[in-house]
Scaffold this motif. Sequence first.
Motif, PDB file in Angstrom:
ATOM      1  N   ILE A 184      30.785  35.505  40.596  1.00 32.53           N
ATOM      2  CA  ILE A 184      30.174  36.600  41.081  1.00 32.53           C
ATOM      3  C   ILE A 184      29.136  35.952  42.180  1.00 32.53           C
ATOM      4  O   ILE A 184      29.444  36.965  43.167  1.00 32.53           O
ATOM      5  N   ARG A 185      28.684  35.078  41.710  1.00 32.08           N
ATOM      6  CA  ARG A 185      28.073  34.667  43.411  1.00 32.08           C
ATOM      7  C   ARG A 185      28.329  33.692  44.517  1.00 32.08           C
ATOM      8  O   ARG A 185      28.029  34.764  45.813  1.00 32.08           O
ATOM      9  N   ALA A 186      29.617  33.566  44.320  1.00 31.92           N
ATOM     10  CA  ALA A 186      30.695  32.877  45.149  1.00 31.92           C
ATOM     11  C   ALA A 186      31.067  34.366  45.557  1.00 31.92           C
ATOM     12  O   ALA A 186      31.865  34.100  47.025  1.00 31.92           O
ATOM     13  N   SER A 187      31.284  35.405  45.378  1.00 31.23           N
ATOM     14  CA  SER A 187      32.537  36.128  45.387  1.00 31.23           C
ATOM     15  C   SER A 187      31.328  37.605  45.831  1.00 31.23           C
ATOM     16  O   SER A 187      31.759  38.309  47.306  1.00 31.23           O
ATOM     17  N   VAL A 188      30.686  37.181  46.334  1.00 35.50           N
ATOM     18  CA  VAL A 188      29.775  38.204  46.832  1.00 35.50           C
ATOM     19  C   VAL A 188      29.492  38.396  48.337  1.00 35.50           C
ATOM     20  O   VAL A 188      29.700  38.937  49.445  1.00 35.50           O
ATOM     21  N   PRO A 189      29.120  36.924  49.056  1.00 26.78           N
ATOM     22  CA  PRO A 189      29.554  37.051  50.809  1.00 26.78           C
ATOM     23  C   PRO A 189      30.672  37.192  50.994  1.00 26.78           C
ATOM     24  O   PRO A 189      31.650  37.935  52.556  1.00 26.78           O
ATOM     25  N   LEU A 190      31.880  36.675  49.897  1.00 24.48           N
ATOM     26  CA  LEU A 190      33.648  36.622  50.362  1.00 24.48           C
ATOM     27  C   LEU A 190      33.856  38.879  50.405  1.00 24.48           C
ATOM     28  O   LEU A 190      34.231  38.533  51.530  1.00 24.48           O
ATOM     29  N   VAL A 191      33.521  39.063  50.048  1.00 20.45           N
ATOM     30  CA  VAL A 191      33.544  41.210  49.237  1.00 20.45           C
ATOM     31  C   VAL A 191      32.269  41.331  50.594  1.00 20.45           C
ATOM     32  O   VAL A 191      33.042  42.196  51.751  1.00 20.45           O
ATOM     33  N   ILE A 192      31.802  41.016  51.064  1.00 21.54           N
ATOM     34  CA  ILE A 192      30.491  41.281  52.313  1.00 21.54           C
ATOM     35  C   ILE A 192      31.695  41.544  53.449  1.00 21.54           C
ATOM     36  O   ILE A 192      31.908  42.093  54.201  1.00 21.54           O
ATOM     37  N   ALA A 193      32.377  40.575  53.770  1.00 22.56           N
ATOM     38  CA  ALA A 193      32.888  39.745  54.694  1.00 22.56           C
ATOM     39  C   ALA A 193      33.626  40.352  55.236  1.00 22.56           C
ATOM     40  O   ALA A 193      34.510  40.994  56.163  1.00 22.56           O
ATOM     41  N   THR A 194      35.564  40.513  53.755  1.00 23.98           N
ATOM     42  CA  THR A 194      36.312  40.609  53.395  1.00 23.98           C
ATOM     43  C   THR A 194      35.977  42.593  53.648  1.00 23.98           C
ATOM     44  O   THR A 194      36.752  43.586  54.540  1.00 23.98           O
ATOM     45  N   GLY A 195      35.434  43.122  53.356  1.00 21.43           N
ATOM     46  CA  GLY A 195      34.683  44.882  53.658  1.00 21.43           C
ATOM     47  C   GLY A 195      34.386  45.183  54.459  1.00 21.43           C
ATOM     48  O   GLY A 195      34.937  45.907  54.907  1.00 21.43           O
ATOM     49  N   LEU A 196      32.951  43.749  55.232  1.00 18.04           N
ATOM     50  CA  LEU A 196      32.774  45.001  56.685  1.00 18.04           C
ATOM     51  C   LEU A 196      34.132  44.485  57.652  1.00 18.04           C
ATOM     52  O   LEU A 196      34.175  45.368  58.329  1.00 18.04           O
ATOM     53  N   VAL A 197      34.735  43.592  58.309  1.00 23.62           N
ATOM     54  CA  VAL A 197      35.419  43.245  58.573  1.00 23.62           C
ATOM     55  C   VAL A 197      36.487  44.633  58.724  1.00 23.62           C
ATOM     56  O   VAL A 197      36.955  45.333  59.521  1.00 23.62           O
ATOM     57  N   SER A 198      37.299  44.626  57.561  1.00 24.97           N
ATOM     58  CA  SER A 198      38.821  45.387  57.093  1.00 24.97           C
ATOM     59  C   SER A 198      37.448  47.111  57.813  1.00 24.97           C
ATOM     60  O   SER A 198      38.724  47.496  58.646  1.00 24.97           O
TER      61      SER A 198
END
Length: 452
Positions: A184-198
């Motif tokens: 969960i901690r590792a995925s937070v910045p990845l979710v933000i990056a993917t979601g924001l860009v897409s």
Amino acid sequence: MTLTVSHWIYLAVVVLVIIGMAMRRGVIPLCVIGTFVLGWVYSGHFVIGVQTLFNASLTSANVLLEIILIIAIMIALLRLLEHIGADQLLLRPVRNLFRGPGMAFWGTGVIKGVVSAFVWPTPASMMIGPLMIPIALRAGLPILGVAMAMNLFGHGIALSGDFVIQGAPKLTSAAAGVTVMDIIRASVPLVIATGLVSTVIAYVLLRRDMRRGRLTAEAVPEVPAERTYSFAARFAAIVVPLAFLATIAATIVLGLRGGDATALIGGVSLLLFLLIAFLEHGLKAYQAVMESLQSGFTFSIRIFAPVIPIAGFFFMGSPDIAPQILGKGAPGYLFDLGRALAAHVPLSAVPVAIIVVLVGVIAGLDGSGFSGLVLVGTLAQALGTPIGVHVAVLAALGQMGSVWSGGGTLVPWGVLDIAGVTGCSPEDLTRRNFLAVICGLIAATAVAIAMM
């Protein structure tokens, strides 16, 4: 592992299907031929190859039946509400909630994402779709834009993180040998990056096509001010949204998820449908019930019929479903190809990250965002440990690829709930999503490499 001829046939058809979708060509004949050839080559018998065609479609229909049924019920309820005018009463207090297509896109997406975080995307689509779609359309957002917003925020952002229900991180962490909180901690910045860009790219491209006249908002008829409403209409306008809100609360309190949550909203919708029909028509309700159900099932089947043979081919890539089509002991072609890819590429942080996210995307092509999580988690541990990278970050990156792909943004058979509720083409929706989501996954990969 050793790849057989049937593995290469499966890979070739997958590549051709992707090219066909990118070129806006129909891919049903290609998937049907691919299913037949694969069944023939795998079994060595022509007759079994022919039987595989039917078995693949039957298995696909069985897997998709739940969503076909829930969409049919929801559309039947919506048609009944439209017939008695309850939908217009329902929208009166919020008809001006969104001012302009921009607010409609982001507002619809955020609402869908929040609800999806608690009840998962498919039941969330059934809960909020019939209520939010007319509001967004009235604000000037094309129906394809509504579908994109609901899809990217629900099946993309909410499901890829799955921070509330935690089904995805539990599967990924178990396979990767790390804790759920690590994922969960590792995925937070990845979710933000993917979601924001897409979402930003999708919105920019949507507004561009609206300015060029390629996409226009569908007209929403105004309600005559002098119209009078029956008791059933006034009852439905109050009870239906309250019932859906209560259903959302129940799924949270009872810890329902996935199929259980879908079953609850389906049962509630069917009870509301019958109750409103009897209130409006009395003893003659049977005719209204029959007509509305026919309309709902006709709508649902029309959306799903072209997808069943396509999904049937891709389901042969899943080790869980392939034996139902090809027989006991059948391989999961997508998973085998993913393992083979990982075994033939030199190891270092950058290629390993690219391998894991690609394997996640490939595994997700079977239409289940969760089926590839064990694979990417295992790969993250196997490939990440020897080179000393952060295994949790690598596994979370694979989770992004698998869920955004198979969870329902990149393949037509994964966006069926959104397509069913909105009435847009699944292929059109995934084609609109493709560039935005791929850019989002590239951004997430870059962030993951920096974090490792």
